[in-house]
Design an enzyme around this catalytic site. Structure first.
Site, PDB file in Angstrom:
ATOM      1  N   ARG A 246      -9.090  41.276  17.035  1.00  0.00           N
ATOM      2  CA  ARG A 246      -8.571  42.002  18.221  1.00  0.00           C
ATOM      3  C   ARG A 246      -9.310  41.778  19.475  1.00  0.00           C
ATOM      4  NH1 ARG A 246      -5.004  43.016  15.383  1.00  0.00           N
ATOM      5  NH2 ARG A 246      -4.005  44.841  14.515  1.00  0.00           N
ATOM      6  N   GLU A 274      -4.600  42.770  27.012  1.00  0.00           N
ATOM      7  CA  GLU A 274      -3.457  41.954  26.450  1.00  0.00           C
ATOM      8  C   GLU A 274      -2.183  42.271  27.103  1.00  0.00           C
ATOM      9  OE1 GLU A 274      -3.629  40.056  22.151  1.00  0.00           O
ATOM     10  OE2 GLU A 274      -2.618  41.857  22.067  1.00  0.00           O
ATOM     11  N   HIS A 293      -1.021  36.001  21.168  1.00  0.00           N
ATOM     12  CA  HIS A 293      -1.073  36.927  20.001  1.00  0.00           C
ATOM     13  C   HIS A 293       0.008  36.219  18.854  1.00  0.00           C
ATOM     14  CE1 HIS A 293      -2.421  41.104  18.474  1.00  0.00           C
ATOM     15  NE2 HIS A 293      -1.958  40.360  17.469  1.00  0.00           N
TER      16      HIS A 293
END
Length: 335
Positions: A246, A274, A293
């Site tokens: 994360r 993000e 991601h």
């Protein structure tokens, strides 16, 4: 095939663009033997429209794009008894109201872990060789092989003995690169770390001793900003940070300063925020690789998530234990 009316009703609620990939026709046919599968919303569900989809559901097959199961939503789902999440983390989905109702929860995180582990191992292989720095200097004066920052004997520090962290440790042990492995996790004993093939140390010591630091801690209040300026500053010159967990576990500003100086390399599949805003330094530095991601299940791999959820449904209907069961006690420590 027409499903028997006596079978429990299952409703699939996830991003419609993903549903056919996660649950292709052959998986739906397989499920029709044990449930009456009702199509979910054809457009993305919202907190307002979600209850309508769940009015008859006894089983919810959830995934990316499924709204949170709040008390208000559950009030419109009086028959709901189980949630089978065909994705990784259930933390954005689950509310206290679910536990109070006794609703069973399962996650396909195990199925999603395999691709993340493989991706992380590939990044660590690149990181241990300082691939980005070496590639940026390609064409200049070559060093002899013995003086290059190769992987043999490199110390790799794993932050967090999560499902993926343990898988990465196993993969590194199986490699023939001669890695020395360190592990920092407050919930792991020295003996358990040894069984995982690692030496348990505190985070500061891990940072001081590691050529590569790979992040696998869940995002919790106590792990937010865990790799801050102080910890990043302990990593030796030429060290590398890998993050497929994360983004907010790492202090983005502090990492940016370290990478702008050229002292550290970074391989980041997750960031905070993000995505990073256009023009952010981390997006253009030659010693930083940022990917969007993509470590988890992608493309045809997402079918694994549907297969896992389908198998969990079959086990639940048969009264068998669930392999991906999530409990209220474990949830705060999960990714």
């Amino acid at each position: 095939m027409t499903a028997r009316p006596d079978l429990p009703t299952a409703v699939c609620v996830m991003d419609p663009a993903m549903a056919d990939h996660v649950l292709p026709e052959e998986l739906r046919t397989r499920l029709s033997a044990v449930v009456r599968l009702v199509p979910g919303p054809k457009s993305p569900a919202t907190q307002a429209t979600f209850p309508d989809a769940l009015a008859e559901a006894e089983i919810l097959i959830s995934g990316w794009g499924c709204p949170r199961l709040t008390a208000d939503v559950l009030a419109g789902a009086p028959r709901l008894r189980a949630v089978m999440h065909a994705a990784g983390s259930v933390r954005p989905l689950v509310s206290d109201a679910m536990w109070e109702r006794g609703i069973v929860v399962s996650s396909a995180a195990d199925a999603n872990a395999g691709p993340v582990i493989a991706y992380t191992l590939a990044l660590i292989t690149l990181a241990a060789r300082r691939t980005l720095t070496m590639a940026a200097g390609y064409g200049g004066e070559w060093k002899d092989f013995a003086s290059r920052p190769g992987a043999d004997g490199s110390t790799v520090g794993i932050v967090g003995a999560s499902r993926i962290g343990r898988g990465v440790l196993a993969g590194l042990r199986r490699s023939d690169a001669g890695y020395r492995l360190l592990l920092s996790d407050p919930y792991v004993t020295d003996e358990e770390a040894r069984r995982l093939g690692a030496e348990r140390v505190g985070l500061a010591e891990l940072c001081r001793r590691s050529a590569v630091v790979s992040v696998h801690a869940p995002l919790l209040p106590e792990t937010t900003g865990l790799l801050d300026a102080g910890m990043l500053g302990l990593i030796p010159d030429g060290g590398v940070l890998v993050n497929t967990a994360r983004g907010a576990v790492v202090d983005t500003e502090a990492l940016t300063r370290e990478c702008v100086s050229g002292r550290l390399e970074a391989y980041l599949d997750v960031t905070e925020p993000e995505p990073l805003p256009p023009g952010h330094p981390l997006l253009s530095l030659p010693n930083v690789l940022v990917t969007p991601h993509i470590a988890g299940a992608q493309g045809r791999e997402v079918r694994r998530l549907g297969e896992y959820a389908a198998a969990e449904i079959e086990r639940w209907v048969a009264g068998e234990p669930l392999l991906g069961a999530v409990t209220r006690e474990a949830l705060p420590h999960l990714a």
